[in-house]
Design a protein around this motif. Structure first.
Motif, PDB file in Angstrom:
ATOM      1  N   ARG A  41      38.670 -38.359  20.689  1.00 55.33           N
ATOM      2  CA  ARG A  41      37.755 -37.956  19.620  1.00 55.33           C
ATOM      3  C   ARG A  41      38.402 -38.209  18.262  1.00 55.33           C
ATOM      4  O   ARG A  41      39.535 -37.805  18.027  1.00 55.33           O
ATOM      5  N   LEU A  42      37.644 -38.863  17.384  1.00 54.70           N
ATOM      6  CA  LEU A  42      38.111 -39.120  16.020  1.00 54.70           C
ATOM      7  C   LEU A  42      37.363 -38.203  15.058  1.00 54.70           C
ATOM      8  O   LEU A  42      36.138 -38.080  15.136  1.00 54.70           O
ATOM      9  N   VAL A  43      38.105 -37.550  14.167  1.00 59.41           N
ATOM     10  CA  VAL A  43      37.531 -36.633  13.195  1.00 59.41           C
ATOM     11  C   VAL A  43      37.549 -37.301  11.827  1.00 59.41           C
ATOM     12  O   VAL A  43      38.594 -37.770  11.367  1.00 59.41           O
ATOM     13  N   GLY A  44      36.388 -37.362  11.155  1.00 55.97           N
ATOM     14  CA  GLY A  44      36.316 -38.030   9.861  1.00 55.97           C
ATOM     15  C   GLY A  44      35.531 -37.226   8.839  1.00 55.97           C
ATOM     16  O   GLY A  44      34.737 -36.346   9.179  1.00 55.97           O
ATOM     17  N   GLN A  45      35.749 -37.556   7.580  1.00 55.52           N
ATOM     18  CA  GLN A  45      35.114 -36.857   6.474  1.00 55.52           C
ATOM     19  C   GLN A  45      33.940 -37.687   5.948  1.00 55.52           C
ATOM     20  O   GLN A  45      34.125 -38.833   5.548  1.00 55.52           O
ATOM     21  N   MET A  46      32.751 -37.070   5.942  1.00 58.07           N
ATOM     22  CA  MET A  46      31.560 -37.768   5.457  1.00 58.07           C
ATOM     23  C   MET A  46      30.598 -36.779   4.802  1.00 58.07           C
ATOM     24  O   MET A  46      30.513 -35.619   5.221  1.00 58.07           O
ATOM     25  N   GLY A  71      29.624 -35.072  16.995  1.00 56.94           N
ATOM     26  CA  GLY A  71      29.802 -33.630  16.922  1.00 56.94           C
ATOM     27  C   GLY A  71      30.385 -33.240  15.578  1.00 56.94           C
ATOM     28  O   GLY A  71      30.390 -34.032  14.630  1.00 56.94           O
ATOM     29  N   ALA A  72      30.893 -32.015  15.508  1.00 53.30           N
ATOM     30  CA  ALA A  72      31.491 -31.515  14.268  1.00 53.30           C
ATOM     31  C   ALA A  72      32.786 -30.795  14.577  1.00 53.30           C
ATOM     32  O   ALA A  72      32.941 -30.186  15.646  1.00 53.30           O
ATOM     33  N   PHE A  73      33.700 -30.882  13.631  1.00 52.08           N
ATOM     34  CA  PHE A  73      34.981 -30.182  13.709  1.00 52.08           C
ATOM     35  C   PHE A  73      34.952 -29.134  12.597  1.00 52.08           C
ATOM     36  O   PHE A  73      35.013 -29.464  11.412  1.00 52.08           O
ATOM     37  N   ILE A  74      34.809 -27.861  12.989  1.00 55.45           N
ATOM     38  CA  ILE A  74      34.559 -26.775  12.048  1.00 55.45           C
ATOM     39  C   ILE A  74      35.812 -25.935  11.915  1.00 55.45           C
ATOM     40  O   ILE A  74      36.086 -25.056  12.743  1.00 55.45           O
ATOM     41  N   SER A 118      40.743 -48.763  16.264  1.00 57.60           N
ATOM     42  CA  SER A 118      41.208 -47.969  17.400  1.00 57.60           C
ATOM     43  C   SER A 118      41.103 -48.710  18.727  1.00 57.60           C
ATOM     44  O   SER A 118      41.839 -48.419  19.666  1.00 57.60           O
ATOM     45  N   GLY A 119      40.167 -49.631  18.814  1.00 57.96           N
ATOM     46  CA  GLY A 119      39.911 -50.289  20.083  1.00 57.96           C
ATOM     47  C   GLY A 119      38.837 -49.601  20.899  1.00 57.96           C
ATOM     48  O   GLY A 119      38.506 -50.046  21.998  1.00 57.96           O
ATOM     49  N   GLY A 120      38.287 -48.514  20.367  1.00 59.51           N
ATOM     50  CA  GLY A 120      37.218 -47.793  21.058  1.00 59.51           C
ATOM     51  C   GLY A 120      37.567 -46.345  21.310  1.00 59.51           C
ATOM     52  O   GLY A 120      38.713 -46.020  21.624  1.00 59.51           O
ATOM     53  N   PHE A 121      36.594 -45.471  21.174  1.00 63.63           N
ATOM     54  CA  PHE A 121      36.799 -44.035  21.382  1.00 63.63           C
ATOM     55  C   PHE A 121      35.493 -43.439  21.877  1.00 63.63           C
ATOM     56  O   PHE A 121      34.463 -44.118  21.929  1.00 63.63           O
ATOM     57  N   GLY A 122      35.524 -42.161  22.252  1.00 63.47           N
ATOM     58  CA  GLY A 122      34.371 -41.571  22.911  1.00 63.47           C
ATOM     59  C   GLY A 122      33.479 -40.716  22.052  1.00 63.47           C
ATOM     60  O   GLY A 122      32.292 -40.569  22.337  1.00 63.47           O
ATOM     61  N   SER A 123      34.035 -40.105  20.986  1.00 67.21           N
ATOM     62  CA  SER A 123      33.237 -39.182  20.184  1.00 67.21           C
ATOM     63  C   SER A 123      33.702 -39.232  18.738  1.00 67.21           C
ATOM     64  O   SER A 123      34.908 -39.298  18.462  1.00 67.21           O
ATOM     65  N   PHE A 124      32.723 -39.186  17.821  1.00 63.55           N
ATOM     66  CA  PHE A 124      33.042 -39.081  16.394  1.00 63.55           C
ATOM     67  C   PHE A 124      32.638 -37.694  15.916  1.00 63.55           C
ATOM     68  O   PHE A 124      31.480 -37.288  16.059  1.00 63.55           O
ATOM     69  N   LEU A 125      33.611 -36.956  15.369  1.00 63.69           N
ATOM     70  CA  LEU A 125      33.390 -35.596  14.905  1.00 63.69           C
ATOM     71  C   LEU A 125      33.422 -35.564  13.386  1.00 63.69           C
ATOM     72  O   LEU A 125      34.382 -36.016  12.768  1.00 63.69           O
ATOM     73  N   LEU A 126      32.377 -35.018  12.801  1.00 60.31           N
ATOM     74  CA  LEU A 126      32.315 -34.856  11.351  1.00 60.31           C
ATOM     75  C   LEU A 126      33.075 -33.601  10.950  1.00 60.31           C
ATOM     76  O   LEU A 126      32.813 -32.515  11.473  1.00 60.31           O
ATOM     77  N   MET A 127      34.035 -33.750  10.059  1.00 58.72           N
ATOM     78  CA  MET A 127      34.760 -32.582   9.581  1.00 58.72           C
ATOM     79  C   MET A 127      33.831 -31.753   8.693  1.00 58.72           C
ATOM     80  O   MET A 127      33.329 -32.231   7.678  1.00 58.72           O
TER      81      MET A 127
END
Length: 407
Positions: free
Chosen positions: A234-239, A9-12, A309-318
Motif C-alpha cells: 500500500r502506498l500512502v500519498g497526499q492529495m 482507501g485512506a490513511f487517517i 514502484s513496478g506495481g502495488f495493490g492499494s493507494f491510500l489518501l493521507m
C-alpha cells in the motif's frame, strides 16, 4: 498497474489543528470513514499517537470498534499500532477480538512508533524502538496464527502464551509494516511475508525509496523462505482534488499552513521540507510532494507511482484537513467518480459498447428506419394514409415501389 483493480482507501493519522474542538474532530473522523464506504473506498487505516497535539487517536482499536458498528464493508486497519508501546499478548488479544467483532474486516498495521515524544514519555529509548518492533513482531506473527509462544525479553515476557480465541481470519488477520525511507519496514515485511505500508509515497524521499524498499522486502523474503505480494503493498500519498487546479489551491489555504507548521516545528517526521520561503501554499506546491489539483493530476501521479514502484495493490489518501469539511468530502468524491474508474477498469466495457455502437451507427440507423417504415406501410395498407404525415407517406410509397424516396 498490478492486476486489474487498484484498491483505494485512506490513511487517517489524523491531523487536527489546535484551534478546533477535539471531540467534534474525532466525530468527524468517524463520519469520514462512513463517507469513504459510501463512495466505494475499500480501506481505512487509523493511527496511534500519544503526544504533540495534532494526532488525536490514542487507541486505533477503540476507533475501529466504533467505526465497525457504523459501516458494513470497508476494511479497517491500525495505521499503525506502535509495537514498543504494548505487551505483545495484550495487543494480539485486542486485534484478535476485533477480527471476530468485524467478521474479518480488521487489518493489523504495525510500526516502531513515529513520534519520539511518545516513546520519551514512556521511558522507551528512541534508539531501541525499531529493535523492539522487530522483537515484538516476531512473536505477534506467531500468536496471531494461533501458536503457543514462550519468549523472554528485557521488556516483556511470554510463558506458554496463546490467544484465547481461535483467529477468525485464517491463517491470520492481514498484517502490514509501515515504511518510509529507512529499510526497517521493508526488512520486517520480507522476513515475515506480510504487507508493506509505504508512507509519504508522494514526497521526494518516499518516492525515491519505493523501488529500493520493495527489492529489500523481496530479498529478505527469499532469505527466510517467504514471499511478499505486490497486492499487499500500500502506498500512502497526499492529495486534495477539486474541479480546477485554482479551486483546489484556494481550498487548501484553509488548513495547509497549520499542517506544515506541525511537521516543521513539532513532529519529527520528514513529510515536509525544513525551509521554504514566500507563500506557504505555493512553496509546498513547488516541492511536488503532493497533488493539489484536478482528477487528471491525481491520475497522472498514480501512473507515475506505478512506473516507479513496478506495481502495488492499494493507494491510500493521507487524511490531512487542508480544506474545510465540505471541500474535503468533495475531494474524496471526485477521486471516487473520476480517478478510481481509471485504475479499476470500471468503464472498459462501457467504452467498448459505445465504440461498437458508434462504428455501426449508420447500419443500425438504416435498420431502425426500415423497421419503422415497414410498420407505417402495414398501417397504410390496412387503414390508408389519412392520418400519416404526407411526406412520410410519400417516402413509404416510394420504397414500396422500389424507387428512391424523395428528400
Amino acid at each position: 498497474m498490478f492486476g486489474d483493480r487498484l484498491r483505494f482507501g485512506a490513511f487517517i493519522a489524523p491531523f487536527h489543528a489546535l484551534d478546533e474542538n477535539p471531540t467534534l474532530a474525532l466525530q468527524r473522523d468517524l463520519e469520514l470513514v462512513q463517507w469513504l464506504e459510501h463512495l466505494g473506498y475499500e480501506e481505512a487505516w487509523i493511527g496511534e499517537h500519544h503526544s504533540a497535539g495534532y494526532e488525536l487517536i490514542a487507541s486505533p482499536e477503540l476507533f475501529i470498534a466504533a467505526a465497525a458498528e457504523r459501516t458494513r464493508s470497508i476494511r479497517l486497519g491500525t495505521g499503525v499500532s506502535s509495537l514498543p508501546y504494548h505487551h505483545p499478548l495484550m495487543l494480539a488479544e485486542r486485534m484478535n477480538q476485533l477480527d471476530h467483532m468485524t467478521r474479518g474486516r480488521v487489518m493489523f498495521g504495525v510500526g516502531p512508533g513515529s513520534l519520539s515524544s511518545d516513546a520519551v514519555m514512556m521511558g522507551i529509548p528512541v534508539a531501541r524502538q525499531r529493535d523492539r518492533m522487530d522483537e515484538a513482531l516476531d512473536v505477534l506473527v506467531r500468536l496471531l496464527r494461533g501458536e503457543e509462544v514462550t519468549h523472554t525479553s528485557d521488556w516483556f515476557q511470554l510463558v506458554n502464551a496463546r490467544l484465547q480465541l481461535t483467529p477468525y481470519s485464517r491463517p491470520s488477520i492481514e498484517m502490514a509494516v509501515a515504511s518510509q525511507v529507512s529499510p526497517t519496514g521493508a526488512r520486517a515485511a520480507g522476513k515475515h511475508g506480510i504487507g508493506l505500508l509505504s508512507l509519504g509515497a508522494t514526497t521526494t524521499a518516499g518516492f525515491n525509496a519505493l523501488a529500493a524498499n520493495w527489492r529489500i522486502a523481496e530479498e529478505l523474503a527469499r532469505d527466510h523462505g517467504k514471499t511478499v505480494k505486490r497486492e499487499a503493498w500500500r502506498l500512502v500519498g497526499q492529495m486534495h482534488i477539486a474541479e480546477t487546479r485554482d479551486k483546489a489551491i484556494d481550498q487548501v489555504r484553509f488548513g495547509l499552513e497549520k499542517w506544515l507548521y506541525y511537521f516543521r516545528e513539532v513532529a519529527n517526521l520528514p513529510l515536509v521540507p525544513d525551509h521554504a520561503g514566500g507563500d506557504p501554499v505555493e512553496a509546498y506546491l513547488a516541492t511536488g510532494s503532493a497533488v493539489i489539483g484536478t482528477p487528471d493530476d491525481a491520475i497522472a501521479r498514480i501512473h507515475q507511482l506505478t512506473e516507479e514502484s513496478g506495481g502495488f495493490g492499494s493507494f491510500l489518501l493521507m487524511a490531512h484537513n487542508w480544506a474545510d469539511w465540505e471541500a474535503t468530502k468533495r475531494s474524496y468524491e471526485l477521486i471516487a467518480r473520476y480517478v478510481m474508474p481509471r485504475f479499476q477498469q470500471l468503464n472498459v466495457n462501457r467504452q467498448a459498447s459505445m465504440d461498437w455502437a458508434r462504428q455501426n451507427k449508420k447500419g443500425f440507423t438504416a435498420q431502425s428506419r426500415a423497421a419503422v417504415g415497414e410498420r407505417i406501410a402495414s398501417h397504410m395498407e390496412e387503414k390508408g394514409a389519412e392520418n400519416i404525415q404526407p411526406d412520410i407517406a410519400e417516402k413509404v410509397r416510394a420504397r414500396a415501389a422500389g424507387k428512391k424516396p424523395p428528400g
